[in-house]
Design a protein around this motif. Structure first.
Motif, PDB file in Angstrom:
ATOM      1  N   GLU A 129       0.820  -1.216   0.000  1.00 14.51           N
ATOM      2  CA  GLU A 129       0.000   0.000   0.000  1.00 14.51           C
ATOM      3  C   GLU A 129       0.855   1.269   0.000  1.00 14.51           C
ATOM      4  OE1 GLU A 129      -0.255  -2.473   2.112  1.00 14.51           O
ATOM      5  OE2 GLU A 129      -2.330  -3.146   2.377  1.00 14.51           O
ATOM      6  N   GLY A 130       2.033   1.190   0.600  1.00 15.73           N
ATOM      7  CA  GLY A 130       2.868   2.378   0.714  1.00 15.73           C
ATOM      8  C   GLY A 130       3.735   2.659  -0.499  1.00 15.73           C
ATOM      9  N   VAL A 131       3.670   1.807  -1.509  1.00 15.06           N
ATOM     10  CA  VAL A 131       4.487   2.000  -2.707  1.00 15.06           C
ATOM     11  C   VAL A 131       3.728   2.858  -3.711  1.00 15.06           C
ATOM     12  CG1 VAL A 131       5.540   0.852  -4.692  1.00 15.06           C
ATOM     13  CG2 VAL A 131       5.776  -0.138  -2.402  1.00 15.06           C
ATOM     14  N   SER A 132       4.356   3.922  -4.179  1.00 21.62           N
ATOM     15  CA  SER A 132       3.725   4.799  -5.168  1.00 21.62           C
ATOM     16  C   SER A 132       3.825   4.180  -6.556  1.00 21.62           C
ATOM     17  CB  SER A 132       4.406   6.168  -5.178  1.00 21.62           C
ATOM     18  OG  SER A 132       3.966   6.933  -6.279  1.00 21.62           O
ATOM     19  N   PRO A 133       2.717   4.108  -7.299  1.00 19.24           N
ATOM     20  CA  PRO A 133       2.764   3.548  -8.660  1.00 19.24           C
ATOM     21  C   PRO A 133       3.672   4.327  -9.595  1.00 19.24           C
ATOM     22  CG  PRO A 133       0.504   3.672  -7.868  1.00 19.24           C
ATOM     23  CD  PRO A 133       1.341   4.433  -6.886  1.00 19.24           C
ATOM     24  N   SER A 134       3.928   5.597  -9.273  1.00 17.52           N
ATOM     25  CA  SER A 134       4.720   6.432 -10.173  1.00 17.52           C
ATOM     26  C   SER A 134       6.215   6.399  -9.864  1.00 17.52           C
ATOM     27  CB  SER A 134       4.232   7.881 -10.103  1.00 17.52           C
ATOM     28  OG  SER A 134       4.335   8.394  -8.785  1.00 17.52           O
ATOM     29  N   MET A 135       6.641   5.660  -8.825  1.00 20.24           N
ATOM     30  CA  MET A 135       8.066   5.634  -8.508  1.00 20.24           C
ATOM     31  C   MET A 135       8.801   4.674  -9.430  1.00 20.24           C
ATOM     32  SD  MET A 135       8.457   3.419  -4.980  1.00 20.24           S
ATOM     33  CE  MET A 135      10.188   3.889  -4.840  1.00 20.24           C
ATOM     34  N   ARG A 136      10.079   4.924  -9.612  1.00 20.30           N
ATOM     35  CA  ARG A 136      10.915   4.061 -10.448  1.00 20.30           C
ATOM     36  C   ARG A 136      11.066   2.699  -9.778  1.00 20.30           C
ATOM     37  NH1 ARG A 136      16.280   2.850 -10.298  1.00 20.30           N
ATOM     38  NH2 ARG A 136      17.337   2.354 -12.284  1.00 20.30           N
TER      39      ARG A 136
END
Length: 522
Positions: free
Chosen positions: A156-163
């Motif tokens: 849940e804490g991972v941003s979809p837009s991060m590399r």
């Protein structure tokens, strides 16, 4: 459908499944593979394989390297087209090709992750199928869909837009699972999913698999680690020589039965330990330190002795071996070889002083994968093979052939590329190089990681032979049964220190775990 552990497994009849109550399940299985045959020039990889997978069920597929597991999975995924046999999903024939398998809900997570580090997490989840309208990518929609899939695997804490490459390996592994969910997979195949994970990451992956099972997903789990199979699977299918030779609920398997089915021979003792006479002290370490991990280590090893090193991830086990070998700088302490204090500032100096070290990561640090067996075996012996500054190809070939014969490397010749060998044979090449210098001390870091049980038994036998020949053997292993089964005594590390030494007759899982997790005894 009841997804309780062991509640439903395939039987010898490929046309029905049986519940604990004995009633016949009328609905077709989620997956049915029947009579699958696949041949390559000179090799029959699959010999009429049949199996069934029910919804809400975890099926382990186990077998030695070369048993046919990979060929079977590649056939299911559409990468291979079977010569004979049928594949059905929910009773419907599966069309040929990878796209057909994906559309039918089949997702495969290979040991080597198929992700692109320079793309975002969302781009990886929807690679080749990003949501779009009128030719324009709908990134907001993709990120929303990605969040849903990531939440299902605890990210849940991972941003979809991060590399993607900015995520640690354990989270990238879970992104692979989320990728399968984003594609509405109903059948998830996991090939050695824990090979590169630490203990806490493995526990998290187990929890994700159990949640997916509860949703009705069918999961095929391939692993060389039998403790994982017994922990996670509802049933196990054993493959050998391209055929299935056993399929039972886990409650009907014992570890001994499973191993024996895999290797087709009686195993009087999985660990061929034997009492040996010890010689003089070959290695002594006094208060060795190498910041920031290794704080203080003192111990000694005699000729003919096998000493195991236990500890949780980060305790300093690998750092200890590398510091002794000269691969890490020392801030304090002494190393003595045969009673003489030595100064070892590099691996080359370590080899000259009678030490060898085999890395836990054979592909990254242990081998030159695109070089031949001959070149890999000779790497540590080039000076000894040289005359007038030139390496003798005749001597090099002879050294490699002797090592291949001694360790039973299965290859067409010593000129075969090492990267094309199985994991077990790659490990034998490493041992061949390690012993080519006739070392006094052999340090093995995770010597059986990622290899099948048959190859493990061979490695264990070689360890005993090395000790019997007079070498002092030090083994780091994350597998407690292996440490307890092969060691004459066990050193336990905790937060960079050796905190205790346990003789073989007093070493058990509870004692080792107590020391490894708290630094003190019970």
């Amino acid at each position: 459908m009841n997804s309780e552990r062991g509640s439903e497994v395939s039987t010898g009849n490929p046309h029905h499944a049986v519940t604990n109550a004995g009633s016949t399940v009328a609905a077709p299985p989620l997956l049915r593979m029947e009579g699958i045959v696949k041949s390559f020039p000179g090799v029959k990889a699959l010999r009429g394989v049949s199996l069934e997978l029910q919804a809400g069920h975890v099926m382990a597929i186990v077998g030695e390297n070369g048993a046919g597991k990979s060929s079977l999975i590649k056939t299911l995924s559409g990468a291979y087209e079977p010569d004979e046999g049928t594949i059905e999903i929910n009773g419907q024939p599966l069309a040929r090709g990878t796209h057909a398998a994906i559309d039918a809900g089949v997702a495969v997570i290979y040991q080597e992750l198929s992700l692109v580090n320079d793309m975002t997490v969302a781009e990886n989840l929807f690679l080749g199928r990003m949501p779009s309208r009128s030719g324009l990518v709908l990134r907001k929609r993709a990120n929303e869909m990605a969040r849903t899939a990531l939440a299902q695997v605890g990210l849940e804490g991972v941003s979809p837009s991060m590399r993607l490459g900015d995520l640690p390996l354990n989270k990238r592994q879970l992104v692979e699972v989320a990728k399968a969910l984003a594609r509405d997979a109903r059948i998830l195949v996991m090939d050695e999913p824990t090979a590169a994970l630490q203990r806490e990451d493995i526990a998290n992956l187990y929890a994700v698999v159990r949640r997916l099972r509860e949703t009705g997903m069918g999961i095929i789990f391939i692993s060389h680690h039998l403790e994982e199979v017994f922990e996670l699977a509802d049933s196990a299918v054993v493959m050998r020589d391209g055929a299935t030779v056993g399929a039972r609920a886990m409650a009907q398997w014992t570890e001994q039965d499973l191993v024996q089915a895999m290797v087709a021979r009686n195993l009087d003792s999985f660990y061929p330990w034997e009492p040996r006479d010890y010689g003089p002290v070959m290695l002594e370490v006094r208060n060795l330190a190498s910041p920031p991990v290794l704080r203080s280590a003192s111990f000694s090893v005699r000729a003919g002795e096998i000493v195991g090193v236990a500890g949780i991830a980060g305790a300093g086990r690998t750092e200890l071996l590398k510091a002794i070998f000269g691969a890490l700088p020392l801030s304090g302490g002494e190393v003595l070889i045969r009673g003489q204090k030595v100064s070892i500032g590099s691996p080359a100096q370590g080899v000259r002083n009678g030490l060898v070290y085999t890395s836990e990561d054979r592909k990254l640090e242990g081998l030159v994968l695109d070089a031949s067996i001959e070149e890999n075996v000779a790497l540590s012996s080039l000076l000894a093979l040289a005359t007038g500054g030139f390496v003798s190809n005749t001597k090099k070939r002879k050294l490699a052939q002797e090592a291949s014969t001694r360790f039973g490397v299965r290859a067409s010749s010593v000129m075969q590329i090492t990267g094309n060998l199985s994991g077990g044979n790659q490990q034998k090449v490493i041992l061949g190089r390690a012993t080519a210098t006739q070392p006094a001390v052999i340090m093995l870091d995770e010597p059986t990681r990622g290899i099948d049980v048959g190859a493990k038994t061979e490695i264990y036998a070689h360890m005993v032979s090395m000790a019997r020949a007079g070498a002092a053997v030090i083994m780091v292993s994350s597998e407690l049964p292996e440490l307890l089964g092969m060691s004459d005594r066990v050193l336990v590390m905790y937060r960079g220190n050796i905190v205790t030494e346990i003789p073989r007759d007093k070493a058990d899982s509870e004692t080792v775990i107590q020391w490894a997790t708290t630094g003190v005894g019970a």
